[in-house]
Design a protein around this motif. Structure first.
Motif, short mmCIF file in Angstrom:
data_model
loop_
_atom_site.label_atom_id
_atom_site.label_comp_id
_atom_site.label_asym_id
_atom_site.label_seq_id
_atom_site.Cartn_x
_atom_site.Cartn_y
_atom_site.Cartn_z
N VAL A 13 -27.94 -101.71 -4.56
CA VAL A 13 -27.52 -103.31 -4.25
C VAL A 13 -28.97 -103.44 -3.30
CG1 VAL A 13 -25.53 -104.23 -3.40
CG2 VAL A 13 -25.24 -102.64 -4.26
N THR A 14 -29.00 -104.84 -3.15
CA THR A 14 -30.40 -105.08 -1.99
C THR A 14 -29.69 -106.51 -1.80
OG1 THR A 14 -31.67 -104.97 -4.46
CG2 THR A 14 -32.01 -103.67 -3.48
N GLU A 15 -30.58 -106.85 -0.96
CA GLU A 15 -30.81 -108.22 -0.61
C GLU A 15 -31.68 -109.67 -0.87
OE1 GLU A 15 -29.10 -108.26 3.66
OE2 GLU A 15 -27.93 -106.90 2.90
N SER A 16 -31.15 -110.38 -0.89
CA SER A 16 -32.37 -111.80 -1.31
C SER A 16 -31.69 -112.73 -0.42
CB SER A 16 -32.42 -112.53 -2.66
OG SER A 16 -33.47 -112.93 -2.51
N GLY A 17 -32.78 -113.58 0.58
CA GLY A 17 -32.29 -114.24 1.91
C GLY A 17 -32.56 -115.31 1.16
N GLU A 18 -31.41 -116.46 1.72
CA GLU A 18 -31.71 -118.14 0.71
C GLU A 18 -31.04 -118.66 2.45
OE1 GLU A 18 -30.03 -118.63 -2.55
OE2 GLU A 18 -30.88 -117.71 -3.08
N TRP A 19 -32.48 -119.98 2.98
CA TRP A 19 -31.25 -120.70 3.60
C TRP A 19 -30.72 -122.28 3.07
CZ3 TRP A 19 -33.82 -119.29 7.93
CH2 TRP A 19 -35.42 -118.85 8.19
N ASN A 20 -30.06 -122.29 3.77
CA ASN A 20 -28.14 -122.58 3.30
C ASN A 20 -28.10 -123.58 4.91
OD1 ASN A 20 -25.40 -123.20 2.57
ND2 ASN A 20 -26.87 -122.88 1.03
N LEU A 21 -27.21 -124.84 4.39
CA LEU A 21 -26.82 -125.89 4.89
C LEU A 21 -25.34 -125.80 5.21
CD1 LEU A 21 -29.17 -129.13 5.16
CD2 LEU A 21 -28.62 -127.33 7.37
N ASP A 22 -24.42 -124.99 4.42
CA ASP A 22 -22.97 -125.00 3.80
C ASP A 22 -22.48 -123.55 4.20
OD1 ASP A 22 -23.84 -127.56 3.49
OD2 ASP A 22 -24.13 -127.06 1.59
N HIS A 23 -22.97 -122.53 4.43
CA HIS A 23 -22.64 -121.64 5.05
C HIS A 23 -23.73 -120.51 6.19
CE1 HIS A 23 -21.73 -122.48 0.29
NE2 HIS A 23 -20.59 -121.42 0.88
N PRO A 24 -22.72 -119.84 6.84
CA PRO A 24 -23.31 -119.65 7.70
C PRO A 24 -23.98 -118.37 7.62
CG PRO A 24 -21.01 -119.53 7.86
CD PRO A 24 -20.81 -120.09 6.88
N GLU A 25 -25.10 -117.56 8.43
CA GLU A 25 -25.47 -117.03 8.10
C GLU A 25 -24.73 -115.50 7.89
OE1 GLU A 25 -29.87 -114.13 10.77
OE2 GLU A 25 -28.64 -115.63 11.68
N GLY A 26 -25.26 -114.87 6.42
CA GLY A 26 -24.87 -113.57 6.22
C GLY A 26 -23.66 -113.40 4.90
N THR A 27 -23.18 -114.83 4.93
CA THR A 27 -22.74 -115.52 3.36
C THR A 27 -23.04 -115.06 2.16
OG1 THR A 27 -21.31 -116.89 5.05
CG2 THR A 27 -21.36 -116.88 2.68
N VAL A 47 -27.43 -113.75 -0.23
CA VAL A 47 -27.26 -113.73 1.08
C VAL A 47 -27.91 -115.56 1.87
CG1 VAL A 47 -26.90 -113.33 3.35
CG2 VAL A 47 -26.96 -111.01 0.86
N SER A 48 -26.77 -115.63 3.11
CA SER A 48 -27.85 -117.03 3.42
C SER A 48 -28.27 -116.78 4.93
CB SER A 48 -26.05 -117.82 3.82
OG SER A 48 -26.53 -118.95 4.96
N LYS A 49 -29.39 -117.14 5.07
CA LYS A 49 -29.74 -116.96 6.43
C LYS A 49 -29.36 -118.01 6.86
CE LYS A 49 -34.22 -116.40 4.85
NZ LYS A 49 -35.84 -116.31 4.79
N GLY A 50 -28.04 -119.24 6.80
CA GLY A 50 -28.46 -120.06 7.30
C GLY A 50 -29.16 -121.47 6.96
N PRO A 51 -29.31 -122.25 8.84
CA PRO A 51 -30.41 -123.37 8.49
C PRO A 51 -31.38 -122.84 8.97
CG PRO A 51 -29.00 -124.08 9.91
CD PRO A 51 -28.74 -122.92 9.12
N GLU A 52 -32.67 -123.59 7.54
CA GLU A 52 -34.07 -123.38 8.28
C GLU A 52 -34.68 -124.26 9.47
OE1 GLU A 52 -38.16 -124.11 5.49
OE2 GLU A 52 -36.62 -125.13 4.72
N PRO A 53 -35.30 -123.63 10.44
CA PRO A 53 -36.11 -123.92 11.55
C PRO A 53 -37.38 -125.39 11.32
CG PRO A 53 -36.07 -121.71 11.30
CD PRO A 53 -35.59 -122.09 9.99
N VAL A 54 -37.47 -125.88 11.61
CA VAL A 54 -38.47 -127.19 11.29
C VAL A 54 -38.50 -127.59 12.52
CG1 VAL A 54 -36.66 -128.15 9.49
CG2 VAL A 54 -36.33 -129.03 11.50
#
Length: 696
Positions: free
Chosen positions: A528-542, A564-571
């Motif tokens: 089992v591995t993870e791939s992080g993605e920026w996401n506005l709609d789901h909290p980090e770790g979802t 896995v959601s990394k949360g909103p992307e920094p800008v």
């Protein structure tokens, strides 16, 4: 749970993340604390390497071993193994964080309650073998299986702790330094005598542990560790029924198979051992499974520790209580290598200096085997034969010759009879032996059975999962290829059932990544591995999705990738000041920043343009954040003063001071001095800067 109040680390925050709450246990290499992971708000076991081990010439080796433990253990994902979460360095503190298991260990349970019921002992050992199977499939050996490293949690789970001694089998078997790590009461004979170690060494330790759980005592005991080591190398493990007579033959056979002195006589790894154990459990009646041996009288043994070896009941195993046996390379500078009986004396002396606990450190120079020193048997002399009586000439001097001839013929006849009997016994009788055909492993079950039938050997088969051997093919044989076996003996064929399959659990999408990993691991998935993605709609770790289909049956080693959601992307906030509101909104849109408009009057910024922004240009923000824009409403409104019938010069001053521009219309072009009318009625509100016309 007890804690040591004087420990300087208690109360500290390690690496800005782990709040140390109390000390759990202390071993020879590290101390384990109960800590709180403030980032994920959960309890963890924090293992901190002793600072003094990093000093000196060998310090780097200790640090490397400590970090190797984290990497090796992190590769293992199984509900029966204590999980390793993190590893790091905070200043001079090297640490790793592990799953915290609330409960006790098997050593303390044996000390407090005595022997286990047969069924419970087999169940616990079965769960230990199931956990070890995950490690053996990845070519990792635990090397220190013992009751201190088997944890019994309060919710009934059994977990194997402390893979600090694990290293790849290929690395172990190719090692030439001769370093052996382990605990003397559970060390395999091959590990003591030659330094060799593979998955069968773990199986041996499990067999010793099963003997202890059933009988309440270890099979080999002694006042010094050398006595215990000698027995491991030179003696077979006694059958448990010699201690507990009512134990059935199936239990004796299981323990003797797991703890066979020769590695080739044991199951080759934990999965194969688990097959043997489950077969025995299925054969035993319920009354035997529920029966428990009486607690034996206390036996003094150097090899067995007490449950009070640590500061508190250990919920993470007896950490780093390691025996080090170094084989080869150590010599005496004055007298050369210590060998033979001298090696035994040297070994005994080294062991006697460490007789205060359950761990030892000793040296066997140049791989001298553990064996008692032997001496030369005293010579046996005979008295000379009495001389012939020369004074009796009539005595028949040929009688001794005849007696000698009769003796020789009798001896030859006896030897011939013995030889003929031995020839019949070993060639045709019950003592005859043959060899197991070679090349059975890798063949189909049908082919292997046909070859054994042709060799007049009995056979039976058991199934086991295997990651590389196709289903239906033979994984191994017992006895192995080419080994001697009685002509009426039975060869056990372990046949592959193929790769073990599991069903992907449902409900993973939307769950936390920790829960999703635990769910997949509990089912049996090992990659089992993870791939992080920026996401506005789901909290980090979802968990947003996964690479396989929920409910699908897949091989246990199928790669499962969790998105896995990394949360909103920094800008970075752009510059929108002085732009119109439409222009500013257009600039913020690519960064998903939401404008919040606040309007106010401005004497300097034209109507409709941005006066200021918050956050300012260049500030860090996250997609979805709000940016407050102050937008100009233009010039403010002010009240028109009353200047009727006021001299024109004075009226001009009053209006200009109020912020208005003034124009004057003279009567008849030049006559008049007082204001007769004004273009904006007194008291009305007009934008500042507007022009007011005065008529004279």
């Amino acid at each position: 749970m007890a804690s040591t109040l004087t420990d300087s680390l208690v109360g500290r925050l390690v690496d800005g993340r782990y709040k140390v709450d109390s000390r759990i246990a202390r071993g020879g290499m590290a101390t384990v604390y109960l800590a709180t992971d403030r980032r994920l708000d959960r309890q963890v076991a924090l293992k901190v390497m002793h600072a003094h081990l990093a000093d000196g010439a060998s310090g780097a080796d200790f640090v490397s071993r400590f970090r190797r433990e984290a990497r090796a253990a992190a590769r293992l994902t199984h509900p029966g193994l204590v999980a390793v979460f993190d590893q790091g360095v905070d200043g001079e503190t090297s640490y790793l964080t592990m799953e915290y298991v609330d409960g006790t260990n098997l050593r303390r349970r044996l000390h407090e309650d005595g022997p286990f019921a047969v069924g419970e002992a087999l169940q616990v050992v079965g769960e230990v073998l199931d956990a070890l199977a995950a490690a053996h499939r990845q070519n990792l050996v635990h090397r220190d299986i013992k009751p201190e490293n088997v944890l019994l949690s309060t919710d009934g789970r059994v977990k194997v702790a402390d893979f600090g001694l694990a290293r790849a089998v290929t690395e172990v078997t190719s090692t030439t330094t001769g370093t052996i790590l382990g605990t003397v009461a559970y060390l395999g004979p091959e590990l003591i005598s030659t330094g060799a170690c593979d998955t069968r060494t773990d199986v041996y330790a499990v067999g010793i542990m099963l003997f202890e759980m059933l009988t309440g005592r270890q099979p080999f005991v002694g006042e010094t560790p050398i006595q215990v080591a000698f027995q491991h190398v030179n003696d077979d493990v006694p059958v448990p029924s010699t201690v507990v007579p009512w134990l059935p033959a199936e239990i004796d056979e299981l323990v003797c198979a797991l703890a066979a002195r020769a590695p080739e006589d044991r199951p080759h790894d934990a999965p194969a051992a688990l097959v043997h154990l489950r077969r025995v459990m299925a054969l035993l009646p319920p009354d035997v499974l529920g029966r428990r041996a009486d607690a034996p009288p206390p036996v003094v043994s150097f090899a067995q520790g007490t449950p009070d070896d640590t500061d508190a009941p250990s919920s993470v195993g007896e950490i780093d209580k390691i025996d080090e046996i170094r084989v080869g390379g150590d010599t005496d500078e004055a007298d050369g290598p210590v060998r033979g009986a001298g090696a035994t004396d040297h070994l005994t002396q080294a062991l006697d200096t460490r007789a205060s606990g359950s761990t030892i450190a000793f040296t066997l120079p140049d791989r001298d085997r553990l064996a008692p020193a032997t001496g030369t048997a005293p010579a046996v002399s005979t008295s000379p034969t009495a001389p012939v009586d020369a004074d009796r000439p009539g005595r028949d001097r040929r009688r001794p010759r005849r007696r000698t001839l009769v003796s020789v013929v009798s001896i030859l006849l006896i030897l011939g009879a013995l030889g003929g009997g031995a020839f019949w016994w070993f060639g045709y009788g019950p003592g005859s032996f043959t060899s197991v055909p070679t090349g059975l492993a890798g063949s189909t079950l049908e082919d292997a059975e046909a070859r054994l039938d042709a060799a007049a050997l009995l056979h039976e088969s058991v199934e086991a999962f295997h990651d590389t051997v196709p289903a239906g093919e033979v994984i191994s044989t017992d006895p192995g290829d080419g080994e001697r076996i009685p002509k009426d003996g039975t060869v056990e064929l372990t046949v592959s059932s193929g790769i073990e399959h599991f069903v992907v659990p449902g409900g993973l999408v939307g769950a936390s990544v920790g829960d999703a990993r635990a769910s997949l691991s509990s089912v049996g998935f090992t990659a089992v591995t993870e791939s992080g993605e920026w996401n506005l709609d789901h909290p980090e770790g979802t968990v947003l999705g996964l690479s396989v289909v929920e409910g699908e049956s897949l091989p246990h080693n199928t790669p499962v990738v969790l998105a896995v959601s990394k949360g909103p992307e920094p800008v970075v906030v752009p510059q929108v000041q002085s732009l119109t509101l439409d222009e500013a909104t257009e600039q913020l849109e690519p960064w998903t920043l939401a404008p919040v408009v606040v309007e106010e009057y401005s004497e300097t910024v034209p109507e409709g343009k941005v006066i200021s922004q918050a956050p300012e240009q260049g500030s860090a923000a996250l997609r979805g954040d709000e940016v407050t824009l102050k937008v100009s409403l233009g010039m403010p409104f002010v009240e028109v003063p009353d200047v009727l019938f006021t001299p024109v010069a004075e009226a001009r001053t009053i209006l200009e001071d109020a912020g208005f521009k003034v124009e004057v219309n003279y009567f008849m072009g030049f006559l008049g001095n007082e204001v007769r009318s004004q273009s904006e009625a007194p008291g009305t509100e007009v934008r500042k800067g507007s022009t007011i016309t005065l008529d004279l």
